[in-house]
Design a protein around this motif. Structure first.
Motif, PDB file in Angstrom:
ATOM      1  N   ASN A  48       0.838  -1.208   0.000  1.00 28.60           N
ATOM      2  CA  ASN A  48       0.000   0.000   0.000  1.00 28.60           C
ATOM      3  C   ASN A  48       0.866   1.249   0.000  1.00 28.60           C
ATOM      4  O   ASN A  48       0.625   2.190  -0.757  1.00 28.60           O
ATOM      5  CB  ASN A  48      -0.934   0.013   1.211  1.00 28.60           C
ATOM      6  CG  ASN A  48      -2.113  -0.929   0.979  1.00 28.60           C
ATOM      7  OD1 ASN A  48      -2.370  -1.322  -0.168  1.00 28.60           O
ATOM      8  ND2 ASN A  48      -2.801  -1.305   2.037  1.00 28.60           N
ATOM      9  N   ALA A  65       2.722   1.530  -3.459  1.00 28.72           N
ATOM     10  CA  ALA A  65       1.788   1.819  -4.557  1.00 28.72           C
ATOM     11  C   ALA A  65       1.276   3.252  -4.441  1.00 28.72           C
ATOM     12  O   ALA A  65       1.152   3.960  -5.440  1.00 28.72           O
ATOM     13  CB  ALA A  65       0.628   0.827  -4.530  1.00 28.72           C
ATOM     14  N   ARG A  66       1.009   3.696  -3.220  1.00 30.59           N
ATOM     15  CA  ARG A  66       0.504   5.070  -3.047  1.00 30.59           C
ATOM     16  C   ARG A  66       1.540   6.081  -3.539  1.00 30.59           C
ATOM     17  O   ARG A  66       1.220   7.054  -4.196  1.00 30.59           O
ATOM     18  CB  ARG A  66       0.146   5.316  -1.579  1.00 30.59           C
ATOM     19  CG  ARG A  66      -1.366   5.427  -1.416  1.00 30.59           C
ATOM     20  CD  ARG A  66      -1.777   5.714   0.013  1.00 30.59           C
ATOM     21  NE  ARG A  66      -2.399   4.550   0.611  1.00 30.59           N
ATOM     22  CZ  ARG A  66      -1.986   3.920   1.701  1.00 30.59           C
ATOM     23  NH1 ARG A  66      -0.917   4.330   2.346  1.00 30.59           N
ATOM     24  NH2 ARG A  66      -2.635   2.888   2.147  1.00 30.59           N
ATOM     25  N   SER A  67       2.821   5.820  -3.206  1.00 31.59           N
ATOM     26  CA  SER A  67       3.833   6.792  -3.622  1.00 31.59           C
ATOM     27  C   SER A  67       3.942   6.836  -5.152  1.00 31.59           C
ATOM     28  O   SER A  67       4.161   7.882  -5.733  1.00 31.59           O
ATOM     29  CB  SER A  67       5.186   6.506  -2.956  1.00 31.59           C
ATOM     30  OG  SER A  67       5.666   5.271  -3.395  1.00 31.59           O
ATOM     31  N   PHE A  68       3.733   5.698  -5.817  1.00 31.65           N
ATOM     32  CA  PHE A  68       3.741   5.705  -7.294  1.00 31.65           C
ATOM     33  C   PHE A  68       2.513   6.451  -7.831  1.00 31.65           C
ATOM     34  O   PHE A  68       2.609   7.222  -8.780  1.00 31.65           O
ATOM     35  CB  PHE A  68       3.711   4.264  -7.831  1.00 31.65           C
ATOM     36  CG  PHE A  68       5.085   3.679  -8.003  1.00 31.65           C
ATOM     37  CD1 PHE A  68       5.829   3.960  -9.142  1.00 31.65           C
ATOM     38  CD2 PHE A  68       5.638   2.842  -7.041  1.00 31.65           C
ATOM     39  CE1 PHE A  68       7.092   3.415  -9.305  1.00 31.65           C
ATOM     40  CE2 PHE A  68       6.896   2.298  -7.203  1.00 31.65           C
ATOM     41  CZ  PHE A  68       7.641   2.582  -8.328  1.00 31.65           C
ATOM     42  N   GLU A  69       1.366   6.152  -7.213  1.00 27.19           N
ATOM     43  CA  GLU A  69       0.109   6.715  -7.734  1.00 27.19           C
ATOM     44  C   GLU A  69       0.112   8.245  -7.743  1.00 27.19           C
ATOM     45  O   GLU A  69      -0.548   8.872  -8.555  1.00 27.19           O
ATOM     46  CB  GLU A  69      -1.084   6.200  -6.901  1.00 27.19           C
ATOM     47  CG  GLU A  69      -1.583   4.850  -7.398  1.00 27.19           C
ATOM     48  CD  GLU A  69      -2.292   4.021  -6.320  1.00 27.19           C
ATOM     49  OE1 GLU A  69      -2.716   2.910  -6.640  1.00 27.19           O
ATOM     50  OE2 GLU A  69      -2.401   4.490  -5.158  1.00 27.19           O
ATOM     51  N   ALA A 121       3.107   6.342 -12.697  1.00 23.74           N
ATOM     52  CA  ALA A 121       1.892   6.186 -11.892  1.00 23.74           C
ATOM     53  C   ALA A 121       1.234   4.832 -12.179  1.00 23.74           C
ATOM     54  O   ALA A 121       0.727   4.162 -11.280  1.00 23.74           O
ATOM     55  CB  ALA A 121       0.919   7.321 -12.182  1.00 23.74           C
ATOM     56  N   ARG A 158       2.647   2.146 -12.777  1.00 22.12           N
ATOM     57  CA  ARG A 158       3.401   1.028 -12.172  1.00 22.12           C
ATOM     58  C   ARG A 158       2.814   0.602 -10.825  1.00 22.12           C
ATOM     59  O   ARG A 158       3.106  -0.465 -10.318  1.00 22.12           O
ATOM     60  CB  ARG A 158       4.894   1.380 -11.988  1.00 22.12           C
ATOM     61  CG  ARG A 158       5.630   1.743 -13.261  1.00 22.12           C
ATOM     62  CD  ARG A 158       5.952   0.535 -14.137  1.00 22.12           C
ATOM     63  NE  ARG A 158       4.857  -0.160 -14.776  1.00 22.12           N
ATOM     64  CZ  ARG A 158       4.208   0.267 -15.862  1.00 22.12           C
ATOM     65  NH1 ARG A 158       4.482   1.385 -16.443  1.00 22.12           N
ATOM     66  NH2 ARG A 158       3.236  -0.451 -16.379  1.00 22.12           N
ATOM     67  N   ALA A 159       1.962   1.457 -10.233  1.00 25.11           N
ATOM     68  CA  ALA A 159       1.320   1.092  -8.965  1.00 25.11           C
ATOM     69  C   ALA A 159       0.543  -0.213  -9.127  1.00 25.11           C
ATOM     70  O   ALA A 159       0.525  -1.064  -8.230  1.00 25.11           O
ATOM     71  CB  ALA A 159       0.391   2.213  -8.518  1.00 25.11           C
ATOM     72  N   ARG A 171       0.911  -3.747  -7.014  1.00 26.92           N
ATOM     73  CA  ARG A 171      -0.201  -4.438  -6.355  1.00 26.92           C
ATOM     74  C   ARG A 171      -0.325  -5.883  -6.873  1.00 26.92           C
ATOM     75  O   ARG A 171      -0.662  -6.794  -6.134  1.00 26.92           O
ATOM     76  CB  ARG A 171      -1.512  -3.688  -6.588  1.00 26.92           C
ATOM     77  CG  ARG A 171      -1.554  -2.356  -5.851  1.00 26.92           C
ATOM     78  CD  ARG A 171      -2.976  -1.801  -5.757  1.00 26.92           C
ATOM     79  NE  ARG A 171      -2.959  -0.442  -5.262  1.00 26.92           N
ATOM     80  CZ  ARG A 171      -2.810  -0.107  -3.974  1.00 26.92           C
ATOM     81  NH1 ARG A 171      -2.680  -1.061  -3.063  1.00 26.92           N
ATOM     82  NH2 ARG A 171      -2.793   1.152  -3.602  1.00 26.92           N
TER      83      ARG A 171
END
Ligand code: PEP
Ligand code: MG
Length: 605
Positions: free
Chosen positions: A140, A143-147, A155, A157-158, A162
Motif C-alpha cells: 500500500n 503503490a501510493r507513492s507511485f500513484e 503512476a 506502475r502502482a 499491487r
C-alpha cells in the motif's frame, strides 16, 4: 466432439501459442489448446484480480525469525512462478512478447532484494507483524507513492506493485484465489492457472467459458471443464495481457482460440458458429435412447466419467448406461475438514439411487498429482505425479481408506456399485486394499448394516506401465480392469499430462502405449474378467475403432462425448476394425499408426 486434444495439439506442432494482435481495432486472436468444445461470447473476469483476505496479528518475539523465513520462502515461490511466465513470454512473437517480458523482468526485480522485500522483512522484525499484513502494508505504501507521481507511466506502475503483492499474498496464505462468489453474467474466467478444485467451484449457469495460461489437455482442470460442459482453452500465452474486467471475449473451445475485443464482424461470425454448434449437439442428443451396436451387431457399453454429483442429470441425458468412473476426489476438495463416513455415504447413496440400478463405478481417493485437497494436508513433494498419491496415500492413512470403503459398501445396498482402485502398481497393494475391504465388510455385518451381498466387485485401474506389464498377475487379484490411458500415456512417455509445453508430444497412439493397452486387455480376457477403458481416449471417436478392435467393449468418457462416440460405434464393422487393429499393432511409428487409423475412419481402409 468438434475437437480433440490431439487434433488441437497437431495443429501447433512446436508447442507454442502465439498472439496475433490486430492493430486497427484492438481485436486480438490468441491460440491455445482447445480442451473442451463449444463457443462462448462473454465478459472477461480476471481470476487473478481477486483480493486475498489478509489476516493481521502481532507475533510473539520468538516467532519473528520463523516468520521471516516463511515470507522468504513465499517470495522464492512467487519468483519461480514468474520465471515460468517469463519462459512463456519468450515464446510469444512480436511486441506483445517483448512488452510482457519487460513487465515480468520488473516483477522479478521486485521479488529479489528490492525495497518491497526489505520493507516487508523490516516490518516483520521491527513491528512484529505477521508476513501477510507486512506485505499488505508495504505494498500500500509503495503503490501510493507511485500513484501520486506526475509521470503517467510511473503512476501506472502502482498496478504492477499491487499485482506482485497479490501473488505474494496468495503464496503466503496458500489460497490460490478467492472462490468465484460474485461473477458478471456470461463470465469468461481468465487466469494464469485454475486448479481442478477451483474449476469444481464454477457454476456453468453463471460461467460461459474458461481460459488459462498454464495447463495441458489431459489435466484434471481440462477434464473438469468437459464435465461441466464449459468451453475451455488452456495453455494460452499472453492471455492476461490487456484483458480488462468486463471486456468482450470469444472463446472457441473446439479450435482452441480466444478473441479479445472482437470486431462486430467477428462477433457476428462466432454467434453464427455458436448457433450451428448448438444445433449439431441437439441432433446428436437424438441418439440418446438408441443402443451402441456396431454394424455387424456387437454390443458396446458407453458409460460416463463423473467429477461432481451435480453432473448426474447431464449424465442421464447423454444416454450413458452407467457411471464407468466416479472420481471421488470432489468429496475432499475445497474444504478444511475431512468428510466422515456418514457424509460420504449420504452423497454416494443419493447418487446411486438417482442412477436407478445402472452400474456406478466408484474410484477410491485419487488425490495427488495435479489434484490437491487442503483437508488432507499433504505436501505435494518434489514430483507430485510420482509421490504419495492415490492408493499409496489411502494405504498410508488406513482411516481414510476404511471410512471411504465403508461408505461405499453402505451405499451398495441402494444400487449397482463397483469399486475401483487408482494407481495400483503392485499385487501387494491390491491385496492390502482387499484385506481392508474385507475387514470393513465384517465390521458392517457385525453392526447389522445392510449392503450388497456379495459385496461389490473390486477392480484395478491399469494406469501405471508396471501394472500393465504385470496385468496377468494383477488379474488374479482383480474382479475387473479399467484402463486409465491418461496416466498410462503420461507415465509411459514421461510427459506431464498437465504441462502445455509438452502437450504436442503427448500421444496415446504411441506404439508403446498401445502395446500396454493391448497387453492389459488380453490379460483380462485370458483371466475372464471384464475390461473397460476410462481415459480421455475413450471419448475420442477417432480412437473408437482401434479400441473395439483391441477387444475393449466398455468405454467410459465425459458425458458430453457419449453421443458422438455412439454415432461412431454404429458405423463400425467390428470384423474390419479387428483386422485393422492387428495391422496397427505391427507398426512401430505413431505417424503411420495415425494414418492407418485415419484412413480406416474415413472408410478408405
Ligand atoms: C486416467 O488416468 O486415465 C484416468 C481415467 O484417471 P484420471 O484422469 O482421474 O487420472
Ligand atoms: Mg489416472
Amino acid at each position: 466432439m468438434t475437437s480433440t486434444p490431439q487434433s488441437d495439439v497437431d495443429a501447433d506442432t512446436d508447442g507454442r501459442f502465439a498472439a496475433s494482435p490486430s492493430a486497427d481495432t484492438g481485436e486480438r486472436v490468441l491460440e491455445g489448446l482447445g480442451v473442451s468444445p463449444g463457443i462462448a461470447v462473454g465478459a472477461v473476469y480476471r481470476h487473478d484480480a481477486e483480493a486475498v483476505a489478509v489476516p493481521e496479528y502481532r507475533l510473539p518475539a520468538g516467532r519473528v525469525a520463523a516468520e521471516k523465513l516463511r515470507f522468504s520462502e513465499a517470495a522464492d515461490r512467487a519468483g519461480r512462478q514468474v520465471a515460468q511466465l517469463q519462459v512463456k513470454a519468450r515464446g510469444l512473437e512480436g511486441s506483445a512478447g517483448e512488452e510482457l517480458g519487460y513487465l515480468l523482468d520488473a516483477y522479478q526485480q521486485m521479488l529479489h532484494g528490492s525495497r518491497l522485500i526489505r520493507g516487508v522483512l523490516r516490518r516483520i522484525e521491527d513491528e512484529r507483524l505477521n508476513a501477510e499484513a507486512a506485505v499488505q502494508q508495504e505494498i500500500n505504501d509503495i503503490a501510493r507513492s507511485f500513484e501520486t507521481m506526475e509521470d503517467s507511466y510511473l503512476a501506472a506502475r502502482a498496478a504492477d506493485i499491487r499485482d506482485v503483492g497479490r501473488r505474494l499474498l496468495r503464496n503466503l496464505t496458500n489460497t490460490p484465489c478467492k472462490p468465484f462468489s460474485v461473477l458478471p453474467r456470461h463470465a469468461v474466467i481468465l487466469s494464469d492457472e485454475l486448479t481442478p478444485a477451483d474449476t469444481a467451484l464454477l457454476d456453468p449457469r453463471q460461467v460461459a467459458a474458461i481460459a488459462t495460461v498454464f495447463g495441458g489437455a489431459q489435466s484434471h482442470t481440462a477434464i473438469m471443464a468437459r464435465s461441466l460442459g464449459l468451453p475451455a482453452v488452456l495453455g494460452v500465452a499472453g492471455l492476461m495481457k490487456g484483458a480488462r474486467p468486463g471486456d468482450t471475449v470469444i472463446v472457441d473451445g473446439g479450435e482452441g482460440r480466444i478473441i479479445l475485443h472482437p470486431r462486430p464482424a467477428t462477433l457476428a461470425e462466432y454467434r453464427k458458429k455458436r448457433a450451428d454448434y448448438l444445433k449439431s449437439r441437439r441432433a446428436l442428443a437424438r441418439l440418446r435412447d438408441i443402443p451402441a451396436v456396431t454394424r455387424d451387431g456387437a454390443r458396446v457399453h458407453l458409460l460416463a466419467n463423473m467429477e461432481l454429483p451435480s453432473e448426474v442429470e447431464s449424465v442421464l441425458a447423454s444416454g450413458a448406461e452407467g457411471v464407468g468412473l466416479l472420481r471421488s476426489e470432489f468429496l475432499f476438495m475445497n474444504r478444511d475438514d475431512l468428510p466422515g463416513e456418514d457424509e460420504q455415504y449420504a452423497v454416494l447413496r443419493a447418487l446411486v439411487e438417482r442412477m436407478g440400478g445402472r452400474p456406478v463405478t466408484i474410484r477410491t481417493l485419487d488425490i495427488g498429482g495435479d489434484k490437491l485437497a487442503r483437508c488432507l494436508g499433504i505436501h505435494p513433494g518434489p514430483n507430485p505425479s510420482l509421490g504419495l498419491r492415490a492408493v499409496r496415500l489411502s494405504l498410508s492413512r488406513p482411516e481414510l481408506l476404511e471410512a471411504q470403503l465403508s461408505a461405499i459398501l453402505r451405499a451398495s445396498a441402494h444400487g449397482n456399485i463397483r469399486i475401483l482402485v487408482p494407481m495400483v502398481a503392485t499385487v501387494e497393494e491390491m491385496r492390502a486394499v482387499r484385506e481392508t475391504m474385507a475387514a470393513c465388510v465384517r465390521k458392517l455385518q457385525r453392526r447389522g448394516v445392510p449392503m450388497a451381498d456379495p459385496p461389490p466387485p473390486l477392480g484395478v485401474m491399469i494406469e501405471v506401465p508396471g501394472a500393465a506389464l504385470g496385468a496377468d498377475a494383477l488379474a488374479w487379484h482383480a474382479d475387473f480392469f479399467s484402463i486409465g490411458t491418461n496416466d498410462l500415456t503420461q507415465y509411459t512417455l514421461a510427459i506431464d499430462r498437465a504441462d502445455e509445453t509438452v502437450a504436442h508430444l503427448y500421444n496415446p497412439l504411441h506404439p508403446a502405449v498401445l502395446r500396454l493397452i493391448q497387453f492389459s486387455a488380453e490379460a483380462a480376457l485370458r483371466a475372464r474378467i471384464p475390461v473397460g477403458l476410462c481415459g480421455e481416449m475413450a471419448g475420442d471417436p477417432r480412437f473408437t475403432a482401434l479400441l473395439l478392435g483391441l477387444g475393449i467393449r466398455d468405454l467410459s468418457m465425459s458425458a458430453i462425448n457419449i453421443p458422438v462416440v455412439k454415432q461412431r460405434v454404429r458405423t463400425i464393422d467390428l470384423v474390419a476394425a479387428t483386422r485393422r487393429a492387428r495391422v496397427i499393432m505391427d507398426q512401430s511409428d505413431s505417424a503411420r499408426i495415425e494414418q492407418l487409423l485415419e484412413s480406416f475412419n474415413v472408410g478408405e481402409g
